[in-house]
Scaffold this active site. Structure first.
Site, PDB file in Angstrom:
ATOM      1  N   GLU A 178      -5.917   8.845   7.678  1.00  0.00           N
ATOM      2  CA  GLU A 178      -6.511   8.466   6.379  1.00  0.00           C
ATOM      3  C   GLU A 178      -7.866   9.115   6.168  1.00  0.00           C
ATOM      4  O   GLU A 178      -8.234   9.446   5.045  1.00  0.00           O
ATOM      5  CB  GLU A 178      -6.611   6.938   6.270  1.00  0.00           C
ATOM      6  CG  GLU A 178      -5.243   6.294   6.114  1.00  0.00           C
ATOM      7  CD  GLU A 178      -5.347   4.870   5.633  1.00  0.00           C
ATOM      8  OE1 GLU A 178      -5.898   4.638   4.549  1.00  0.00           O
ATOM      9  OE2 GLU A 178      -4.865   3.982   6.355  1.00  0.00           O
TER      10      GLU A 178
ATOM     11  N   LYS B  57      -9.522   2.401  -1.868  1.00  0.00           N
ATOM     12  CA  LYS B  57      -9.726   1.852  -0.512  1.00  0.00           C
ATOM     13  C   LYS B  57     -11.057   2.298   0.095  1.00  0.00           C
ATOM     14  O   LYS B  57     -11.367   3.494   0.142  1.00  0.00           O
ATOM     15  CB  LYS B  57      -8.564   2.280   0.382  1.00  0.00           C
ATOM     16  CG  LYS B  57      -8.535   1.629   1.758  1.00  0.00           C
ATOM     17  CD  LYS B  57      -7.229   2.004   2.459  1.00  0.00           C
ATOM     18  CE  LYS B  57      -7.091   1.373   3.831  1.00  0.00           C
ATOM     19  NZ  LYS B  57      -5.820   1.771   4.472  1.00  0.00           N
TER      20      LYS B  57
ATOM     21  N   GLU C  82       0.871  -1.197   0.000  1.00  0.00           N
ATOM     22  CA  GLU C  82       0.000   0.000   0.000  1.00  0.00           C
ATOM     23  C   GLU C  82       0.901   1.238   0.000  1.00  0.00           C
ATOM     24  O   GLU C  82       1.944   1.239   0.658  1.00  0.00           O
ATOM     25  CB  GLU C  82      -0.834  -0.033   1.298  1.00  0.00           C
ATOM     26  CG  GLU C  82      -1.663   1.209   1.568  1.00  0.00           C
ATOM     27  CD  GLU C  82      -2.263   1.215   2.994  1.00  0.00           C
ATOM     28  OE1 GLU C  82      -1.648   0.663   3.931  1.00  0.00           O
ATOM     29  OE2 GLU C  82      -3.354   1.787   3.147  1.00  0.00           O
TER      30      GLU C  82
HETATM   31  N1  CDV Z   1      -2.986   1.383   6.554  1.00  0.00           N
HETATM   32  C1  CDV Z   1      -3.943   0.856   7.339  1.00  0.00           C
HETATM   33  O1  CDV Z   1      -5.085   0.691   6.938  1.00  0.00           O
HETATM   34  N2  CDV Z   1      -3.554   0.535   8.606  1.00  0.00           N
HETATM   35  C2  CDV Z   1      -4.459   0.045   9.616  1.00  0.00           C
HETATM   36  C3  CDV Z   1      -3.996   0.491  10.978  1.00  0.00           C
HETATM   37  C4  CDV Z   1      -4.110   1.952  11.120  1.00  0.00           C
HETATM   38  C5  CDV Z   1      -4.799  -0.177  12.087  1.00  0.00           C
HETATM   39  C6  CDV Z   1      -4.600  -1.466   9.598  1.00  0.00           C
HETATM   40  O2  CDV Z   1      -5.731  -1.943   9.697  1.00  0.00           O
HETATM   41  O3  CDV Z   1      -3.598  -2.181   9.519  1.00  0.00           O
END
Ligand code: CDV
Length: 309
Positions: A143, A124, A47
């Site tokens: 985010e 996403k 990502e």
């Molecule tokens: N990049 C992400 O989506 N990270 C989330 C963290 C913030 C909990 C994850 O679910 O891995």
């Protein structure tokens, strides 16, 4: 009859704010070549693979934020990746920050076939974290501030010799993500992630963070009878530690390959796409056994409410 699919995961060590796209692409090119030399046909990259995970940082100036976004894809910085993959006959998944012509910001991944053509895009859907500044937290999870919720849903493409779907990081924590792709007969689901080893909200052991990552991927792979390939960006990145644990999970729910470092590392597995067939024909034959009339709350409610009478 077995159907083989050479799957590679190109895990990345940290990308710092000062690193250029050119430096990052150079690292990715090396891993593409290694994946090819180990028999891979398709490579999963992380990502937001081209930049630091900038949602960890509070920024008020939008032009500063926009520096982490790509306005077109492929663009001249990333073109060498497309050229090399085509030359090697590799398909790949790439995560990056997308800024559209209409000025919309998405956390996006794309699917590139073996001819170097973009055949699929995913934006996403599950954006974790918060939109406000948390000055007392060790790092931010912004985010919800920097991205819009994806507007194109979860799709599956017939390409690179299989039926393949995409999601991104936090999506892997939601059963709906995988079931929607399972219902489109996905044989492989690929994803990139950036997951901090520390929870900013409560004191959670780092080993549990890794456990939940594996538990969920293993469960979703098995209950949808598909292969999962997950690529981390990890290690200490601009002061925030993110765990590795990139892996390939079989439809049996078993982890068949796993990264052992927190740096750039390629893992590969020769997946048998027919391995899910028995599960799809028997215990997880959706057409015979699912009872969607009893699942209505899943689409009618977002948050949990009172028991239904
Ligand atoms: N990049 C992400 O989506 N990270 C989330 C963290 C913030 C909990 C994850 O679910 O891995």
């Amino acid at each position: 009859m077995s159907r083989k699919f050479g799957l590679a995961i190109a895990q990345m060590g940290p990308v710092h704010r000062t690193d250029t796209r050119m430096q990052v692409v150079k690292r990715l090119l090396e891993m593409l070549r290694e994946a090819k030399s180990r028999g891979a046909e398709f490579v999963v990259l992380p990502e937001l693979a081209l930049t630091t995970f900038f949602p960890h940082h509070w920024m008020e100036d939008q032009s500063e934020v926009d520096r982490f976004f790509e306005r077109s894809m492929p663009n001249p910085d990333v073109q060498p990746l497309f050229d090399e993959a085509k030359q090697l006959g590799l398909g790949f998944y790439l995560g990056y920050a997308e800024l559209t012509e209409r000025g919309e910001h998405y956390n996006t991944s794309i699917l590139i076939d073996r001819e170097g053509k973009i055949v699929g895009r995913y934006r996403k859907v599950h954006l974790p974290g918060h939109g406000d500044h948390k000055p007392d937290a060790p790092f931010q999870l912004l985010e919800k501030r920097y991205f819009l919720v994806g507007d194109e849903g979860f799709k599956v493409w017939s390409t690179v010799g299989t039926k393949i779907g995409m999601c991104i990081c936090n999506d892997r924590r939601w059963p709906e993500t995988f079931r929607v792709m399972g219902l489109q007969s996905a044989e492989v689901v690929v994803l990139g992630y950036n997951t901090p080893s520390h929870n900013i909200h409560w004191n959670e052991s780092p080993h549990l963070r890794m456990f939940h990552h594996q538990l969920l991927l293993q469960a979703h792979a098995h209950e949808n009878a598909l292969w999962v390939g997950a690529a981390a960006k990890c290690g200490f990145e601009d002061g925030c530690h993110m765990f590795g644990g990139s892996c390939i999970v079989a439809p049996t729910g078993e982890i068949v390959a796993q990264a052992s470092t927190e740096g750039d590392e390629v893992i590969t597995y020769n997946c048998d796409l027919s391995l899910g067939d028995n599960f799809r024909k028997h215990v997880f034959d959706f057409a015979r056994h699912r009872r969607p009339e009893h699942y209505r709350l899943i689409v009618e409610r977002v948050g949990a409410g009172d028991p239904i009478p």
